[in-house]
Scaffold this motif. Structure first.
Motif, PDB file in Angstrom:
ATOM      1  N   VAL A   9       0.851  -1.180   0.000  1.00 51.81           N
ATOM      2  CA  VAL A   9       0.000   0.000   0.000  1.00 51.81           C
ATOM      3  C   VAL A   9       0.887   1.230   0.000  1.00 51.81           C
ATOM      4  CG1 VAL A   9      -1.727   1.331   1.270  1.00 51.81           C
ATOM      5  CG2 VAL A   9      -1.903  -1.171   1.176  1.00 51.81           C
ATOM      6  N   ILE A  10       0.657   2.076  -0.986  1.00 52.49           N
ATOM      7  CA  ILE A  10       1.334   3.357  -1.114  1.00 52.49           C
ATOM      8  C   ILE A  10       0.293   4.406  -0.756  1.00 52.49           C
ATOM      9  CG2 ILE A  10       2.500   4.924  -2.711  1.00 52.49           C
ATOM     10  CD1 ILE A  10       4.037   2.286  -2.239  1.00 52.49           C
ATOM     11  N   TRP A  11       0.474   5.098   0.366  1.00 52.13           N
ATOM     12  CA  TRP A  11      -0.534   6.043   0.877  1.00 52.13           C
ATOM     13  C   TRP A  11      -0.020   7.463   0.707  1.00 52.13           C
ATOM     14  CZ3 TRP A  11      -5.099   4.319   3.411  1.00 52.13           C
ATOM     15  CH2 TRP A  11      -5.919   5.358   3.864  1.00 52.13           C
ATOM     16  N   LEU A  12      -0.628   8.200  -0.225  1.00 50.64           N
ATOM     17  CA  LEU A  12      -0.261   9.599  -0.436  1.00 50.64           C
ATOM     18  C   LEU A  12      -1.115  10.493   0.443  1.00 50.64           C
ATOM     19  CD1 LEU A  12       0.505   8.093  -3.206  1.00 50.64           C
ATOM     20  CD2 LEU A  12       0.643  10.400  -4.101  1.00 50.64           C
ATOM     21  N   THR A  13      -0.453  11.360   1.204  1.00 53.79           N
ATOM     22  CA  THR A  13      -1.134  12.330   2.039  1.00 53.79           C
ATOM     23  C   THR A  13      -0.657  13.722   1.659  1.00 53.79           C
ATOM     24  OG1 THR A  13      -1.582  13.069   4.310  1.00 53.79           O
ATOM     25  CG2 THR A  13       0.580  12.115   3.912  1.00 53.79           C
ATOM     26  N   LYS A  62     -11.967   9.846  10.629  1.00 53.37           N
ATOM     27  CA  LYS A  62     -11.326   8.642  11.162  1.00 53.37           C
ATOM     28  C   LYS A  62     -12.084   7.394  10.717  1.00 53.37           C
ATOM     29  CE  LYS A  62      -9.913   6.317  15.372  1.00 53.37           C
ATOM     30  NZ  LYS A  62      -9.745   6.399  16.819  1.00 53.37           N
ATOM     31  N   LYS A  63     -13.395   7.378  10.888  1.00 59.21           N
ATOM     32  CA  LYS A  63     -14.207   6.227  10.462  1.00 59.21           C
ATOM     33  C   LYS A  63     -14.020   5.957   8.972  1.00 59.21           C
ATOM     34  CE  LYS A  63     -17.875   6.844  13.867  1.00 59.21           C
ATOM     35  NZ  LYS A  63     -19.263   7.275  14.083  1.00 59.21           N
ATOM     36  N   HIS A  64     -14.061   7.020   8.195  1.00 60.67           N
ATOM     37  CA  HIS A  64     -13.901   6.918   6.745  1.00 60.67           C
ATOM     38  C   HIS A  64     -12.538   6.316   6.381  1.00 60.67           C
ATOM     39  CE1 HIS A  64     -14.038   8.086   2.529  1.00 60.67           C
ATOM     40  NE2 HIS A  64     -12.954   8.814   2.704  1.00 60.67           N
ATOM     41  N   LEU A  65     -11.487   6.854   6.975  1.00 57.22           N
ATOM     42  CA  LEU A  65     -10.137   6.396   6.628  1.00 57.22           C
ATOM     43  C   LEU A  65      -9.850   4.988   7.138  1.00 57.22           C
ATOM     44  CD1 LEU A  65      -8.262   9.772   7.094  1.00 57.22           C
ATOM     45  CD2 LEU A  65      -8.710   8.578   4.925  1.00 57.22           C
ATOM     46  N   ILE A  66     -10.479   4.584   8.220  1.00 58.01           N
ATOM     47  CA  ILE A  66     -10.345   3.200   8.692  1.00 58.01           C
ATOM     48  C   ILE A  66     -10.986   2.253   7.668  1.00 58.01           C
ATOM     49  CG2 ILE A  66     -11.048   1.550  10.498  1.00 58.01           C
ATOM     50  CD1 ILE A  66      -8.803   3.623  11.315  1.00 58.01           C
ATOM     51  N   ARG A  67     -12.118   2.654   7.105  1.00 57.82           N
ATOM     52  CA  ARG A  67     -12.742   1.853   6.033  1.00 57.82           C
ATOM     53  C   ARG A  67     -11.788   1.731   4.844  1.00 57.82           C
ATOM     54  NH1 ARG A  67     -17.639   5.063   7.369  1.00 57.82           N
ATOM     55  NH2 ARG A  67     -18.980   3.653   8.529  1.00 57.82           N
ATOM     56  N   VAL A  68     -11.216   2.850   4.460  1.00 54.63           N
ATOM     57  CA  VAL A  68     -10.271   2.847   3.339  1.00 54.63           C
ATOM     58  C   VAL A  68      -9.096   1.922   3.637  1.00 54.63           C
ATOM     59  CG1 VAL A  68      -8.669   4.248   1.984  1.00 54.63           C
ATOM     60  CG2 VAL A  68     -10.897   5.199   2.624  1.00 54.63           C
ATOM     61  N   ALA A  69      -8.541   2.025   4.840  1.00 55.85           N
ATOM     62  CA  ALA A  69      -7.390   1.201   5.219  1.00 55.85           C
ATOM     63  C   ALA A  69      -7.718  -0.288   5.117  1.00 55.85           C
ATOM     64  CB  ALA A  69      -6.938   1.555   6.635  1.00 55.85           C
ATOM     65  N   ASN A  70      -8.918  -0.669   5.528  1.00 57.00           N
ATOM     66  CA  ASN A  70      -9.294  -2.081   5.454  1.00 57.00           C
ATOM     67  C   ASN A  70      -9.486  -2.560   4.021  1.00 57.00           C
ATOM     68  OD1 ASN A  70      -9.420  -3.345   8.180  1.00 57.00           O
ATOM     69  ND2 ASN A  70     -10.618  -1.514   8.582  1.00 57.00           N
ATOM     70  N   VAL A  71     -10.019  -1.713   3.164  1.00 52.81           N
ATOM     71  CA  VAL A  71     -10.138  -2.067   1.743  1.00 52.81           C
ATOM     72  C   VAL A  71      -8.739  -2.180   1.125  1.00 52.81           C
ATOM     73  CG1 VAL A  71     -10.936  -1.287  -0.529  1.00 52.81           C
ATOM     74  CG2 VAL A  71     -12.450  -1.088   1.461  1.00 52.81           C
ATOM     75  N   ALA A  72      -7.873  -1.230   1.438  1.00 47.99           N
ATOM     76  CA  ALA A  72      -6.498  -1.262   0.920  1.00 47.99           C
ATOM     77  C   ALA A  72      -5.776  -2.527   1.384  1.00 47.99           C
ATOM     78  CB  ALA A  72      -5.742  -0.013   1.371  1.00 47.99           C
ATOM     79  N   LYS A  73      -5.950  -2.878   2.646  1.00 48.59           N
ATOM     80  CA  LYS A  73      -5.323  -4.091   3.190  1.00 48.59           C
ATOM     81  C   LYS A  73      -5.817  -5.329   2.445  1.00 48.59           C
ATOM     82  CE  LYS A  73      -6.647  -5.626   7.252  1.00 48.59           C
ATOM     83  NZ  LYS A  73      -6.799  -5.829   8.710  1.00 48.59           N
ATOM     84  N   LEU A  74      -7.106  -5.388   2.179  1.00 47.79           N
ATOM     85  CA  LEU A  74      -7.686  -6.516   1.453  1.00 47.79           C
ATOM     86  C   LEU A  74      -7.081  -6.644   0.051  1.00 47.79           C
ATOM     87  CD1 LEU A  74      -9.868  -8.759   1.225  1.00 47.79           C
ATOM     88  CD2 LEU A  74     -11.420  -6.975   0.407  1.00 47.79           C
ATOM     89  N   LEU A  75      -6.994  -5.530  -0.652  1.00 49.08           N
ATOM     90  CA  LEU A  75      -6.405  -5.551  -1.990  1.00 49.08           C
ATOM     91  C   LEU A  75      -4.937  -5.986  -1.933  1.00 49.08           C
ATOM     92  CD1 LEU A  75      -7.940  -2.247  -3.389  1.00 49.08           C
ATOM     93  CD2 LEU A  75      -8.450  -4.563  -4.196  1.00 49.08           C
ATOM     94  N   ALA A  76      -4.183  -5.392  -1.007  1.00 50.59           N
ATOM     95  CA  ALA A  76      -2.757  -5.678  -0.925  1.00 50.59           C
ATOM     96  C   ALA A  76      -2.477  -7.128  -0.533  1.00 50.59           C
ATOM     97  CB  ALA A  76      -2.089  -4.711   0.051  1.00 50.59           C
ATOM     98  N   ARG A  77      -3.270  -7.663   0.373  1.00 52.55           N
ATOM     99  CA  ARG A  77      -3.008  -9.049   0.779  1.00 52.55           C
ATOM    100  C   ARG A  77      -3.298 -10.023  -0.353  1.00 52.55           C
ATOM    101  NH1 ARG A  77      -7.706  -9.955   5.198  1.00 52.55           N
ATOM    102  NH2 ARG A  77      -9.315 -10.745   3.811  1.00 52.55           N
ATOM    103  N   ASN A  78      -3.977  -9.548  -1.389  1.00 49.72           N
ATOM    104  CA  ASN A  78      -4.228 -10.352  -2.580  1.00 49.72           C
ATOM    105  C   ASN A  78      -3.259 -10.024  -3.711  1.00 49.72           C
ATOM    106  OD1 ASN A  78      -6.668 -12.207  -2.215  1.00 49.72           O
ATOM    107  ND2 ASN A  78      -7.294 -10.309  -1.216  1.00 49.72           N
ATOM    108  N   ILE A 101      -2.910  -1.655   8.183  1.00 51.48           N
ATOM    109  CA  ILE A 101      -2.408  -2.233   6.932  1.00 51.48           C
ATOM    110  C   ILE A 101      -1.216  -3.146   7.185  1.00 51.48           C
ATOM    111  CG2 ILE A 101      -1.320  -1.678   4.724  1.00 51.48           C
ATOM    112  CD1 ILE A 101      -3.253   0.818   4.706  1.00 51.48           C
ATOM    113  N   ARG A 102      -0.336  -2.739   8.087  1.00 53.53           N
ATOM    114  CA  ARG A 102       0.864  -3.541   8.347  1.00 53.53           C
ATOM    115  C   ARG A 102       0.566  -4.884   8.996  1.00 53.53           C
ATOM    116  NH1 ARG A 102       5.629   0.769   9.827  1.00 53.53           N
ATOM    117  NH2 ARG A 102       6.043   1.320   7.651  1.00 53.53           N
TER     118      ARG A 102
END
Length: 184
Positions: A9-13, A62-78, A101-102
């Protein structure tokens, strides 16, 4: 298109208008040309398609970004290279995202640095203009803070460097991380 053994996961802020989406889209195309599966999770797209009720207070973000993090984790683990482009203005929430994510994937924080004055000049969506008139509340950089990252894996200075330079810098960084994963 091939998936990696383990994605990343590459997270641009960075502030709105700092260049996160522009750089992400070009880098995505380069990675695709390499035959590697890559997805972008972008703030505007995610709010429109996945989390349309997301608000802009700190707790709602925070709620929104936690959702994003979980989707990103799902994609990355695949095995998918996942590029996330989100303002993500708070240091504590970025750290929480990193920890989520880690658990299952590599995480790299990329800081797209751009001074607020330049973002206001660019204002690609007209949001700063509206926020300065008071039409948008909790707008990062105007009436809500952006906490610059204390630690990051890569800095993209979008004021001092061209889009092309920053694209090449990020693309090279990702290629290096892909090579490390493939050698492991």
């Amino acid at each position: 298109m091939r998936c990696l053994q383990k994605g990343l996961v590459i997270w641009l802020t960075g502030l709105s208008g700092s260049g996160k989406t522009t750089i992400s889209n070009i880098v995505k195309d380069l990675i695709k040309k390499d035959g590697i599966r890559v997805e972008i999770l972008d703030g505007d797209w995610f709010r429109q398609n996945i989390d349309p009720e997301a608000g802009f207070t700190k707790e709602e973000r925070k709620k929104h970004l936690i959702r994003v993090a979980n989707v990103a984790k799902l994609l990355a683990r695949n095995g998918i290279v996942t590029i996330c482009s989100f303002v993500s203005p708070y240091e504590d929430i970025r750290n929480e995202i990193k920890n989520i994510i880690r658990e299952e994937a590599k995480f790299f924080l990329i800081y797209t640095k751009c001074e607020i004055e330049e973002c206001i000049k660019r204002d690609p969506k007209g949001l700063y203009k509206k926020a300065l008139k008071g039409e948008i509340k909790n707008f990062t950089g105007i009436d809500d803070p952006y906490e610059e990252p204390k630690e990051y894996d890569l800095l993209l200075d979008t004021v001092r460097n061209s889009v092309e330079y920053n694209v090449e810098k990020l693309y090279s960084f990702i290629k290096e991380k892909i090579n490390e994963i493939e050698k492991a």
